[in-house]
Design a protein around this motif. Sequence first.
Motif, short mmCIF file in Angstrom:
data_model
loop_
_atom_site.label_atom_id
_atom_site.label_comp_id
_atom_site.label_asym_id
_atom_site.label_seq_id
_atom_site.Cartn_x
_atom_site.Cartn_y
_atom_site.Cartn_z
N VAL A 140 -28.78 0.39 -70.95
CA VAL A 140 -30.00 0.08 -71.70
C VAL A 140 -30.66 -1.10 -70.99
CG1 VAL A 140 -30.98 -0.53 -73.94
CG2 VAL A 140 -28.88 0.86 -73.82
N PRO A 141 -31.83 -0.87 -70.38
CA PRO A 141 -32.43 -1.95 -69.59
C PRO A 141 -32.88 -3.13 -70.45
CG PRO A 141 -33.82 0.03 -69.57
CD PRO A 141 -32.61 0.34 -70.38
N GLU A 142 -32.67 -4.31 -69.90
CA GLU A 142 -33.16 -5.56 -70.50
C GLU A 142 -32.73 -5.74 -71.97
OE1 GLU A 142 -37.39 -5.73 -69.73
OE2 GLU A 142 -37.04 -5.96 -67.58
N ALA A 143 -31.55 -5.25 -72.33
CA ALA A 143 -31.09 -5.30 -73.72
C ALA A 143 -30.32 -6.58 -74.05
CB ALA A 143 -30.22 -4.08 -74.04
N PHE A 144 -30.01 -7.39 -73.04
CA PHE A 144 -29.26 -8.62 -73.26
C PHE A 144 -29.99 -9.77 -72.59
CE2 PHE A 144 -25.92 -11.72 -72.14
CZ PHE A 144 -25.33 -11.89 -73.38
N ASP A 145 -30.15 -10.87 -73.32
CA ASP A 145 -30.81 -12.06 -72.79
C ASP A 145 -29.75 -13.01 -72.25
OD1 ASP A 145 -32.58 -14.05 -72.13
OD2 ASP A 145 -33.19 -14.48 -74.19
N HIS A 146 -29.45 -12.86 -70.98
CA HIS A 146 -28.40 -13.62 -70.31
C HIS A 146 -28.85 -15.06 -70.10
CE1 HIS A 146 -25.58 -14.70 -67.09
NE2 HIS A 146 -24.88 -13.62 -67.42
N ALA A 147 -27.94 -16.00 -70.31
CA ALA A 147 -28.27 -17.42 -70.20
C ALA A 147 -28.75 -17.81 -68.80
CB ALA A 147 -27.06 -18.27 -70.59
N GLU A 148 -28.27 -17.14 -67.76
CA GLU A 148 -28.65 -17.48 -66.38
C GLU A 148 -29.62 -16.50 -65.77
OE1 GLU A 148 -25.03 -17.80 -64.16
OE2 GLU A 148 -24.17 -19.21 -65.60
N HIS A 149 -29.45 -15.20 -66.03
CA HIS A 149 -30.21 -14.17 -65.34
C HIS A 149 -31.39 -13.63 -66.14
CE1 HIS A 149 -27.08 -14.18 -62.33
NE2 HIS A 149 -26.16 -13.93 -63.25
N GLY A 150 -31.57 -14.10 -67.35
CA GLY A 150 -32.64 -13.57 -68.19
C GLY A 150 -32.27 -12.20 -68.72
N LEU A 151 -33.26 -11.32 -68.84
CA LEU A 151 -33.02 -9.99 -69.42
C LEU A 151 -32.28 -9.08 -68.45
CD1 LEU A 151 -36.43 -9.44 -71.25
CD2 LEU A 151 -34.27 -10.32 -72.18
N VAL A 152 -31.09 -8.63 -68.86
CA VAL A 152 -30.26 -7.73 -68.06
C VAL A 152 -29.84 -6.54 -68.92
CG1 VAL A 152 -29.43 -9.60 -66.57
CG2 VAL A 152 -28.09 -8.94 -68.58
N GLY A 153 -29.32 -5.53 -68.29
CA GLY A 153 -28.92 -4.32 -68.99
C GLY A 153 -27.58 -4.42 -69.68
N LEU A 154 -27.42 -3.54 -70.65
CA LEU A 154 -26.14 -3.35 -71.34
C LEU A 154 -25.64 -1.95 -71.05
CD1 LEU A 154 -26.71 -4.90 -74.89
CD2 LEU A 154 -25.30 -5.81 -73.04
N HIS A 155 -24.44 -1.85 -70.50
CA HIS A 155 -23.82 -0.55 -70.25
C HIS A 155 -23.21 0.00 -71.54
CE1 HIS A 155 -24.23 -1.06 -65.99
NE2 HIS A 155 -23.20 -1.88 -65.84
N VAL A 156 -23.36 1.28 -71.74
CA VAL A 156 -22.58 2.02 -72.73
C VAL A 156 -21.50 2.71 -71.92
CG1 VAL A 156 -22.58 3.84 -74.47
CG2 VAL A 156 -24.58 2.35 -74.23
N MET A 157 -20.24 2.40 -72.23
CA MET A 157 -19.12 2.94 -71.47
C MET A 157 -18.25 3.79 -72.40
SD MET A 157 -18.19 -0.31 -69.01
CE MET A 157 -17.35 0.68 -67.76
N PHE A 158 -17.58 4.80 -71.81
CA PHE A 158 -16.84 5.77 -72.63
C PHE A 158 -15.62 6.25 -71.89
CE2 PHE A 158 -16.03 10.15 -74.08
CZ PHE A 158 -15.86 9.91 -75.45
N GLN A 159 -14.58 6.54 -72.66
CA GLN A 159 -13.40 7.24 -72.15
C GLN A 159 -12.98 8.29 -73.19
OE1 GLN A 159 -8.78 6.66 -70.86
NE2 GLN A 159 -10.14 4.94 -70.52
N ARG A 160 -12.87 9.52 -72.74
CA ARG A 160 -12.37 10.59 -73.61
C ARG A 160 -10.86 10.50 -73.66
NH1 ARG A 160 -15.18 14.80 -74.98
NH2 ARG A 160 -16.56 14.60 -73.20
N LEU A 161 -10.30 10.61 -74.85
CA LEU A 161 -8.86 10.56 -75.02
C LEU A 161 -8.25 11.94 -75.27
CD1 LEU A 161 -8.54 7.35 -77.22
CD2 LEU A 161 -8.30 7.55 -74.74
N LYS A 162 -9.05 12.85 -75.81
CA LYS A 162 -8.54 14.20 -76.11
C LYS A 162 -9.37 15.23 -75.42
CE LYS A 162 -6.42 13.27 -80.51
NZ LYS A 162 -6.16 13.73 -81.83
#
Length: 162
Positions: A140-162
């Motif tokens: 998700v672009p620019e979804a996090f306001d990083h203290a040093e880098h400003g607006l950066v992305g947030l990854h959605v990560m997944f692992q299937r277990l079954k």
Amino acid sequence: MLIREAAEQDWPRIYPFFSEIVAGGRTYAYPENLSSEEARGYWMKRPPGRTVVAVDGDAVLGSATMGPNRPGRGSHIATGSFMVDPHQQSRGVGRALGNDLLEWARAAGYHGIQFNAVVETNESAVHLWQSLGFRILTTVPEAFDHAEHGLVGLHVMFQRLK
């Protein structure tokens, strides 16, 4: 190092690094300046959630929360959050907590694990999760306001277990 269920008496040893990490503004979108009681409400989960600590003797090295990602019809997918005391990094604490989540989620019958918000500039966390079998589904672009880098992305990560 031992991973075990967190007890109420662990909170005073979790809160200092919780506060330090949140105040750093690099990895978590929790509100800043939370009191101990407010922060406890975010971190210390009740069933069906679970909070664990990684300990070495009396020292709490890190902590993780886990549970269903969503209620009801989304409750077959787990999620988790992880904090390692910044003074205890490079000891394998994050990996041990991640492996504990994987074992717990499999044993509890979850179909997969979804991380909703891994800050893309948190390269050590992204690398760790990928090495444990998670993949980035989207950013998700620019979804996090990083203290040093400003607006950066947030990854959605997944692992299937079954």
